[in-house]
Scaffold this active site. Structure first.
Site, PDB file in Angstrom:
ATOM      1  N   LYS A 221       1.682  12.385   5.597  1.00 52.69           N
ATOM      2  CA  LYS A 221       1.233  11.450   6.077  1.00 52.69           C
ATOM      3  C   LYS A 221       0.179  11.568   7.146  1.00 52.69           C
ATOM      4  CE  LYS A 221       4.047   7.854   3.857  1.00 52.69           C
ATOM      5  NZ  LYS A 221       4.691   6.518   4.164  1.00 52.69           N
TER       6      LYS A 221
ATOM      7  N   TYR B  52      -0.177   2.855  -4.065  1.00 52.91           N
ATOM      8  CA  TYR B  52       0.906   1.588  -3.711  1.00 52.91           C
ATOM      9  C   TYR B  52       0.828   0.264  -4.335  1.00 52.91           C
ATOM     10  CZ  TYR B  52       2.285   5.036   0.211  1.00 52.91           C
ATOM     11  OH  TYR B  52       2.966   6.121   1.052  1.00 52.91           O
TER      12      TYR B  52
ATOM     13  N   ASN C  32       5.588   7.079   9.089  1.00 54.03           N
ATOM     14  CA  ASN C  32       6.920   7.821   8.874  1.00 54.03           C
ATOM     15  C   ASN C  32       6.935   9.170   8.486  1.00 54.03           C
ATOM     16  OD1 ASN C  32       6.136   6.782   6.152  1.00 54.03           O
ATOM     17  ND2 ASN C  32       8.020   6.105   5.688  1.00 54.03           N
TER      18      ASN C  32
ATOM     19  N   HIS D 205       5.751  10.711   2.320  1.00 59.20           N
ATOM     20  CA  HIS D 205       6.290   9.847   1.343  1.00 59.20           C
ATOM     21  C   HIS D 205       6.927  10.961   0.173  1.00 59.20           C
ATOM     22  CE1 HIS D 205       5.942   7.180  -2.471  1.00 59.20           C
ATOM     23  NE2 HIS D 205       5.445   8.544  -3.021  1.00 59.20           N
TER      24      HIS D 205
ATOM     25  N   GLU E 298       3.119   9.435 -10.376  1.00 58.48           N
ATOM     26  CA  GLU E 298       2.609   9.591  -8.884  1.00 58.48           C
ATOM     27  C   GLU E 298       1.786  11.133  -9.171  1.00 58.48           C
ATOM     28  OE1 GLU E 298       5.488   7.128  -6.055  1.00 58.48           O
ATOM     29  OE2 GLU E 298       5.458   9.207  -5.860  1.00 58.48           O
TER      30      GLU E 298
HETATM   31  P1  CMP Z   1       6.803   5.356   1.518  1.00 63.51           P
HETATM   32  O1  CMP Z   1       7.887   5.966   0.850  1.00 63.51           O
HETATM   33  O2  CMP Z   1       5.420   5.971   1.588  1.00 63.51           O
HETATM   34  O3  CMP Z   1       6.518   3.842   0.521  1.00 63.51           O
HETATM   35  C1  CMP Z   1       5.843   2.599   1.022  1.00 63.51           C
HETATM   36  C2  CMP Z   1       5.786   2.904   2.392  1.00 63.51           C
HETATM   37  O4  CMP Z   1       5.566   1.442   3.087  1.00 63.51           O
HETATM   38  C3  CMP Z   1       6.821   3.192   3.200  1.00 63.51           C
HETATM   39  O5  CMP Z   1       6.974   4.703   3.062  1.00 63.51           O
HETATM   40  C4  CMP Z   1       6.634   2.818   4.562  1.00 63.51           C
HETATM   41  O6  CMP Z   1       5.989   3.870   5.337  1.00 63.51           O
HETATM   42  C5  CMP Z   1       5.908   1.511   4.510  1.00 63.51           C
HETATM   43  N1  CMP Z   1       6.462   0.272   4.668  1.00 63.51           N
HETATM   44  C6  CMP Z   1       6.532  -0.234   5.872  1.00 63.51           C
HETATM   45  N2  CMP Z   1       7.387  -1.306   5.964  1.00 63.51           N
HETATM   46  C7  CMP Z   1       8.169  -1.214   4.890  1.00 63.51           C
HETATM   47  C8  CMP Z   1       9.321  -1.914   4.677  1.00 63.51           C
HETATM   48  N3  CMP Z   1       9.848  -2.945   5.284  1.00 63.51           N
HETATM   49  N4  CMP Z   1       9.811  -1.496   3.493  1.00 63.51           N
HETATM   50  C9  CMP Z   1       9.597  -0.351   3.013  1.00 63.51           C
HETATM   51  N5  CMP Z   1       8.509   0.323   3.129  1.00 63.51           N
HETATM   52  C10 CMP Z   1       7.693  -0.058   4.296  1.00 63.51           C
END
Ligand code: CMP
Length: 134
Positions: A10, A50, A113, A116, A127
């Site tokens: 990311k 998403y 974070n 993904h 995906e």
């Molecule tokens: P990712 O695995 O990319 O999939 C969805 C993303 O939403 C997740 O990582 C997080 O970076 C973001 N996100 C933010 N808030 C939440 C939450 N409460 N629960 C899950 N994903 C979240």
């Protein structure tokens, strides 16, 4: 079984200049990079990717973040690739991620974070097809 999974490094991790360190973890765990592309996602691409989270309160922040800078997208292949990759990433919230995982080491928040990864083999196929041709 040999599986494929989709990985996205990311914008936060690309900005931290740790693509190589993250790739080394994939390779060290036996995951082979079979396709890769650096790109700046459009809002439409991020929203489409998403789409499953469209109704969640964090959707707009998530999309804003994913279009905030370049991302590195790759398909990874290997034995049990989906689970191996998820173990390398650690929990979605870096505060809850085990020591030594990518998110524990490189991520700052649940939004920023670092990475993904697909959560299942069927999702991975969708995906991967979203970003790469056969
Ligand atoms: P990712 O695995 O990319 O999939 C969805 C993303 O939403 C997740 O990582 C997080 O970076 C973001 N996100 C933010 N808030 C939440 C939450 N409460 N629960 C899950 N994903 C979240």
């Amino acid at each position: 079984a040999i599986e494929r999974t989709l990985s996205i490094i990311k914008p936060d991790a690309v900005a931290k200049n740790v693509i190589g360190q993250i790739y080394s973890r994939f390779e060290g765990a036996g995951l082979k990079i079979v396709a890769a592309r650096m790109t700046q996602l459009s809002r439409e691409q991020a929203e489409g990717f998403y789409a499953a989270h469209k109704e969640r309160g964090f959707f707009k922040d998530l999309v804003d973040f994913m279009v905030s800078g370049p991302v590195m997208i790759q398909a990874l292949e290997g034995e049990n690739a989906v689970a191996v990759h998820r173990d390398l990433m650690g929990a979605t919230d870096p505060k809850k991620a085990d020591k030594g995982t990518i998110r524990a080491d490189f991520a700052d928040s649940i939004d920023a974070n670092a990475v993904h990864g697909s959560d299942a083999v069927d999702a991975a196929a969708i995906e991967i097809a979203y970003f790469f041709s056969k």
